[in-house]
Scaffold this motif. Structure first.
Motif, PDB file in Angstrom:
ATOM      1  N   GLN A 271       0.860  -1.184   0.000  1.00  0.00           N
ATOM      2  CA  GLN A 271       0.000   0.000   0.000  1.00  0.00           C
ATOM      3  C   GLN A 271       0.891   1.226   0.000  1.00  0.00           C
TER       4      GLN A 271
ATOM      5  N   GLU B 261      -1.868   7.012  -8.170  1.00  0.00           N
ATOM      6  CA  GLU B 261      -2.036   5.909  -7.237  1.00  0.00           C
ATOM      7  C   GLU B 261      -1.398   6.243  -5.901  1.00  0.00           C
TER       8      GLU B 261
ATOM      9  N   SER C 283      -3.343   3.942  -2.990  1.00  0.00           N
ATOM     10  CA  SER C 283      -3.772   2.622  -3.499  1.00  0.00           C
ATOM     11  C   SER C 283      -2.645   1.615  -3.400  1.00  0.00           C
TER      12      SER C 283
ATOM     13  N   ARG D  40      -3.675   8.540  -3.936  1.00  0.00           N
ATOM     14  CA  ARG D  40      -4.870   7.865  -3.440  1.00  0.00           C
ATOM     15  C   ARG D  40      -4.538   6.859  -2.350  1.00  0.00           C
TER      16      ARG D  40
END
Lengths: 384, 250
Positions: free
Chosen positions: A8, A54, A59, A57
């Motif tokens: 992550q 990404e 993600s 976010r």
């Protein structure tokens, strides 16, 4: 590439970002992979690789932990168009048994390469060197649990609820300020485009023949999509527009019956409301409706009346007919006001007004304007 | 190199001019490409933004206002086309939907208001009906003004009249309100009762007898005011949309 793991995009306690590199392509050994045009983020513990957006976010992206790295190397790649570019070669240990799952589970290569459109910058390579030497990750050996987002400790009672609310507000505020930051970036981008478009627009005005038809059309499409109002390029454009044509067709098809029932006329405001209600989603703007109606050549056309009203009218419904109809109606009751006509015919006041005006221009009815309002009478001056 | 006269020099100049022209075309082509690329980039970023901040866009009025102001500052109208690059943010749907609701409410109330509606009442009715349809977004006066502005392109059948002190009247019937009428309307709006008398007009606006007479007659004949002759001194004129009771929308 099989030393990479899914992760992550968040930093652990004690981890810090060292340097970032954009547009990085990954090679598995000498082979290109599908991981290209991403951002590489070097931290004290690992190298992250992910697509732009990404990271912000939070993600899932991929990481290569520094413990896999055996040595670093550089190589010069040469290509015809871009000249020599520096590639970073990272030689790796064999994969450890406790490695987490990653994008590629099998690989024959013992090294990976990082490259980019202009190679890898020396800053990045030097930073990586220093980071590997510092071995910060070994001090902190808890690799497995990524830090979870700050959790609200569940507490009962009013105190707990209050805490929850405060936390929610804080989160909303954070989201909001992030939103504003991102918004600023977007507007900055749009501003540049507006500037470029102004330059192009000036050039088009000065030398009209040099840009090809196709290019000019594409340019106008871009302007419309962005919402820039440039009168010079807008003329002649709406004629060629697929979107407006198909919208015009849609309007005709969905509204033909209703307009016929109403006596062959509908104000453009009503057209706009009805077509959007029918659509439900992906609504169209007033400008879209106006432009689309202007293009219509079909069973109905857009007409502007002397009073300034814009009306969509059926072709087979001409002024004479309207004037006759109105004359008949007025004769029956001998005197009629606009509101009465509107109520009688179930049409809007605006439309009723226009119909009276048509009949008046044809000399079929007379107006009586007083303090009590506007009424229409059959035109006895002509008939008697 | 010495500048030379003669055919040779002219040829050379011509060649250079051509070369500059070609270069100019080249730069222009690059600008097209550049702009296309920039648009692609913007589109991708807008999609990401929409993904990330969907809630802010829909629920937060300050955000909406900030967004429209910033767009106006750079000369871009995000609501110009339902298919524009900004439509992914859902602003279009929000405002077009709002504009339709405004039209519907104004038309429905047309008979009792004579086509003029005060913006605070409109806002109250809008919030009420939206709450019923379970759309919890807050609507601000600015939102209403923006949506109404879009409707202006349909001709003179929809207009907004400022009355000062952040009060506005939405006119949903066609016809131009003359300056006189707007002034009378403003005076009425500043009264608690929402009504005016001839002496009030003369006092507040400095009009003479004749002018006041003409103005009030025009207002009556256009159906904008109701005359009330029960007052002992002189008749008063009431604007239906300004009735004090309207604030309590049932």
């Amino acid at each position: 590439m099989n030393r990479f793991e899914f992760a992550q995009a968040m930093l652990l306690d004690g981890e810090a970002v060292v340097i970032k590199h954009e547009s990085v392509k990954l090679y598995d050994g000498h082979e290109k992979t599908l991981f290209e045009d991403g951002e590489a983020v070097l931290t004290t513990h690992r190298i992250f690789w992910g697509k732009a957006g990404e990271f912000s976010r939070g993600s899932h992206i991929i990481q290569l932990h520094h413990r896999h790295v055996k040595a670093l190397d550089e190589e010069m790649g040469s290509s015809m168009f871009f000249g020599k570019k520096k590639r970073l070669v990272i030689r790796l240990h064999d994969p450890y048994p406790d490695k987490a799952p990653g994008p590629m589970e099998y690989s024959a290569a013992t090294f990976i390469k990082l490259s980019g459109p202009s190679g890898i910058s020396s800053n990045f390579i030097q930073a990586l060197n220093e980071t590997l030497m510092a071995r910060v990750w070994q001090i902190n050996l808890q690799v497995s649990s990524p830090s979870s987002p700050p959790r609200i400790k569940p507490r009962s009672g009013i105190g707990g609820i209050e805490k929850g609310l405060i936390e929610k507000h804080r989160q909303t505020d954070e989201n909001l300020s992030m939103a504003f930051q991102d918004l600023n970036k977007l507007i900055g981008m749009a501003k540049e485009i507006v500037q470029t478009s102004k330059n192009i627009s000036i050039k088009i005005r000065e030398r009209q023949t040099d840009a090809s038809e196709d290019e000019t059309l594409k340019f106008k499409t871009l302007l419309m999509s962005l919402g820039i109002d440039d009168p010079v390029t807008k003329e002649n454009f709406t004629n060629n527009n697929e979107y407006l044509r198909s919208l015009g067709n849609e309007i005709c098809q969905s509204l033909l019956d209703v307009i016929t029932e109403q006596g062959g006329m509908m104000t453009i405001t009503e057209v706009y409301c009805r077509i959007n209600r029918a659509r439900g989603l992906e609504l169209v703007s007033p400008e879209d409706v106006l432009d689309a109606c202007k293009l219509l050549n079909g069973p109905m056309k857009l007409r502007q009346y002397p009073s300034g009203a814009l009306i969509l009218q059926l072709d087979n419904h001409n002024d004479e007919q309207v004037a006759e109809e109105v004359e008949q109606q007025v004769k029956e009751v001998n005197s009629m006001s606009i509101e009465e006509c509107a109520r009688l015919q179930h049409i809007s006041v605006l439309l009723a007004h226009e119909r009276f005006l048509i009949a008046e221009r044809a000399g079929k009815v007379c107006r009586d304007e007083s303090v009590e309002g506007l009424r229409f009478y059959p035109n006895l001056f002509l008939t008697q | 190199m010495r500048r030379r006269a003669g055919v040779g020099a002219i040829h050379k100049q011509k060649l250079e001019a051509e070369r500059y022209k070609d270069k100019g075309t080249e730069i222009q082509e690059n600008q097209f490409e550049q702009m296309t690329k920039q648009m692609e980039f913007l589109k991708t970023n807008l999609e990401e933004f929409a993904d990330k901040h969907k809630n802010e866009i829909r629920k937060n009025a300050t955000f909406r206002r900030q967004f429209t102001e910033m767009c106006a500052a750079i000369g871009v109208d995000p609501l110009a086309s339902g298919k524009g690059v900004w439509s992914v943010l859902g602003m279009g749907d929000f405002y077009f939907e709002l504009s339709i609701q405004i039209v519907e409410i104004c038309l429905a109330l047309g008979e009792s208001t004579g086509g003029m509606l005060e913006i605070s009442e409109l806002k109250e009715r809008l919030s009420r009906s939206r709450r019923q349809k379970s759309k919890q977004q807050e609507i601000t006066i600015e939102d209403i003004l923006l949506a109404s502005k879009k409707l202006k392109i349909f001709g003179n059948s929809f207009q907004v009249h400022p009355l000062g002190k952040n009060r506005f009247i939405i006119q949903s019937i066609p016809g131009e309100l003359s300056l006189q009428e707007t002034k009378a309307l403003t005076v009425a709006a500043n009264q608690e009762t929402g009504s005016i008398t001839k002496s009030l007009l003369m006092k507040e606006l400095g009009w003479n007898e004749l002018r006041t007479q003409q103005a009030t007659e025009k207002l009556i004949s256009e159906g904008l005011v109701w005359i009330d002759e029960q007052n002992e001194y002189e008749p008063s004129y009431w604007f239906p949309s300004l009735f004090p009771d309207r604030k309590n929308v049932e």
